[in-house]
Design a protein around this motif. Structure first.
Motif, PDB file in Angstrom:
ATOM      1  N   LEU A   1       0.862  -1.176   0.000  1.00  0.00           N
ATOM      2  CA  LEU A   1       0.000   0.000   0.000  1.00  0.00           C
ATOM      3  C   LEU A   1       0.899   1.227   0.000  1.00  0.00           C
ATOM      4  O   LEU A   1       1.731   1.392   0.899  1.00  0.00           O
ATOM      5  N   HIS A   2       0.748   2.072  -1.012  1.00  0.00           N
ATOM      6  CA  HIS A   2       1.518   3.307  -1.119  1.00  0.00           C
ATOM      7  C   HIS A   2       0.591   4.465  -0.749  1.00  0.00           C
ATOM      8  O   HIS A   2      -0.447   4.649  -1.387  1.00  0.00           O
ATOM      9  N   ILE A   3       0.972   5.221   0.263  1.00  0.00           N
ATOM     10  CA  ILE A   3       0.131   6.296   0.786  1.00  0.00           C
ATOM     11  C   ILE A   3       0.782   7.640   0.457  1.00  0.00           C
ATOM     12  O   ILE A   3       1.927   7.888   0.839  1.00  0.00           O
ATOM     13  N   PHE A   4       0.026   8.487  -0.240  1.00  0.00           N
ATOM     14  CA  PHE A   4       0.529   9.797  -0.640  1.00  0.00           C
ATOM     15  C   PHE A   4      -0.337  10.897  -0.040  1.00  0.00           C
ATOM     16  O   PHE A   4      -1.564  10.789  -0.035  1.00  0.00           O
ATOM     17  N   SER A   5       0.316  11.963   0.424  1.00  0.00           N
ATOM     18  CA  SER A   5      -0.426  13.091   0.994  1.00  0.00           C
ATOM     19  C   SER A   5      -0.171  14.399   0.256  1.00  0.00           C
ATOM     20  O   SER A   5      -0.772  15.420   0.581  1.00  0.00           O
ATOM     21  N   LYS A   6       0.703  14.363  -0.733  1.00  0.00           N
ATOM     22  CA  LYS A   6       1.025  15.565  -1.503  1.00  0.00           C
ATOM     23  C   LYS A   6       0.849  15.268  -2.992  1.00  0.00           C
ATOM     24  O   LYS A   6       0.881  14.117  -3.405  1.00  0.00           O
TER      25      LYS A   6
ATOM     26  N   ALA B   1      -3.050  15.318  -1.823  1.00  0.00           N
ATOM     27  CA  ALA B   1      -2.870  14.399  -2.948  1.00  0.00           C
ATOM     28  C   ALA B   1      -4.204  14.139  -3.648  1.00  0.00           C
ATOM     29  O   ALA B   1      -4.230  13.793  -4.833  1.00  0.00           O
ATOM     30  N   CYS B   2      -5.311  14.356  -2.949  1.00  0.00           N
ATOM     31  CA  CYS B   2      -6.649  14.167  -3.542  1.00  0.00           C
ATOM     32  C   CYS B   2      -6.872  15.081  -4.745  1.00  0.00           C
ATOM     33  O   CYS B   2      -7.671  14.760  -5.628  1.00  0.00           O
ATOM     34  N   PHE B   3      -6.185  16.215  -4.774  1.00  0.00           N
ATOM     35  CA  PHE B   3      -6.319  17.145  -5.903  1.00  0.00           C
ATOM     36  C   PHE B   3      -5.679  16.607  -7.177  1.00  0.00           C
ATOM     37  O   PHE B   3      -5.937  17.120  -8.260  1.00  0.00           O
ATOM     38  N   ALA B   4      -4.815  15.605  -7.068  1.00  0.00           N
ATOM     39  CA  ALA B   4      -3.975  15.192  -8.189  1.00  0.00           C
ATOM     40  C   ALA B   4      -4.306  13.807  -8.733  1.00  0.00           C
ATOM     41  O   ALA B   4      -3.414  13.079  -9.155  1.00  0.00           O
TER      42      ALA B   4
ATOM     43  N   SER C   1      -5.549  12.828 -11.516  1.00  0.00           N
ATOM     44  CA  SER C   1      -5.123  12.612 -12.905  1.00  0.00           C
ATOM     45  C   SER C   1      -3.609  12.378 -12.985  1.00  0.00           C
ATOM     46  O   SER C   1      -3.149  11.605 -13.820  1.00  0.00           O
ATOM     47  N   GLN C   2      -2.843  13.018 -12.125  1.00  0.00           N
ATOM     48  CA  GLN C   2      -1.396  12.799 -12.102  1.00  0.00           C
ATOM     49  C   GLN C   2      -1.054  11.401 -11.595  1.00  0.00           C
ATOM     50  O   GLN C   2      -0.172  10.734 -12.132  1.00  0.00           O
ATOM     51  N   PHE C   3      -1.750  10.961 -10.536  1.00  0.00           N
ATOM     52  CA  PHE C   3      -1.464   9.663  -9.936  1.00  0.00           C
ATOM     53  C   PHE C   3      -1.950   8.496 -10.793  1.00  0.00           C
ATOM     54  O   PHE C   3      -1.577   7.364 -10.557  1.00  0.00           O
ATOM     55  N   ARG C   4      -2.770   8.788 -11.787  1.00  0.00           N
ATOM     56  CA  ARG C   4      -3.305   7.737 -12.652  1.00  0.00           C
ATOM     57  C   ARG C   4      -2.193   6.948 -13.341  1.00  0.00           C
ATOM     58  O   ARG C   4      -2.357   5.771 -13.642  1.00  0.00           O
ATOM     59  N   GLN C   5      -1.048   7.553 -13.558  1.00  0.00           N
ATOM     60  CA  GLN C   5       0.064   6.830 -14.193  1.00  0.00           C
ATOM     61  C   GLN C   5       0.641   5.748 -13.282  1.00  0.00           C
ATOM     62  O   GLN C   5       1.353   4.864 -13.747  1.00  0.00           O
TER      63      GLN C   5
END
Length: 88
Positions: free
Chosen positions: A4-9, A35-38, A40-44
């Motif tokens: 599980l990879h957790i991102f906050s930014k 990170a919720c704003f991004a 589309s970026q995290f989709r990769q």
């Protein structure tokens, strides 16, 4: 075993090239805080993103398919069910 990879930014904060090589198709990506704003970026990094529902709601962000909204209880259960978790 999945991680599980957790991102906050937002993704631009991290070294994207490194992440693309580290995150496997069987891994899960959870977005918290800004990170919720991004999405589309995290989709990769993942086809389906997991998003903490309360964080998205506070930021007035709609969670659309294929992404999945998680409650705090779901978040805790997820961390207990995965073999590894990494908070970036």
């Amino acid at each position: 075993m999945s991680t599980l990879h957790i991102f906050s930014k937002p993704l631009s904060y991290y070294n994207t090239d490194q992440l693309v090589n580290l995150i496997q198709p069987s891994d899960q990506v959870l977005l918290l805080s800004d990170a919720c704003f991004a999405t589309s970026q995290f989709r990769q990094l993942a086809t389906q993103l997991l998003i903490l529902a309360d964080d998205a709601k506070v930021r007035d962000i709609a969670i659309n398919k294929p992404d999945l909204a998680l409650s705090y209880d779901d978040f805790v259960a997820l961390t207990l069910s995965t073999s590894h978790s990494i908070t970036w």
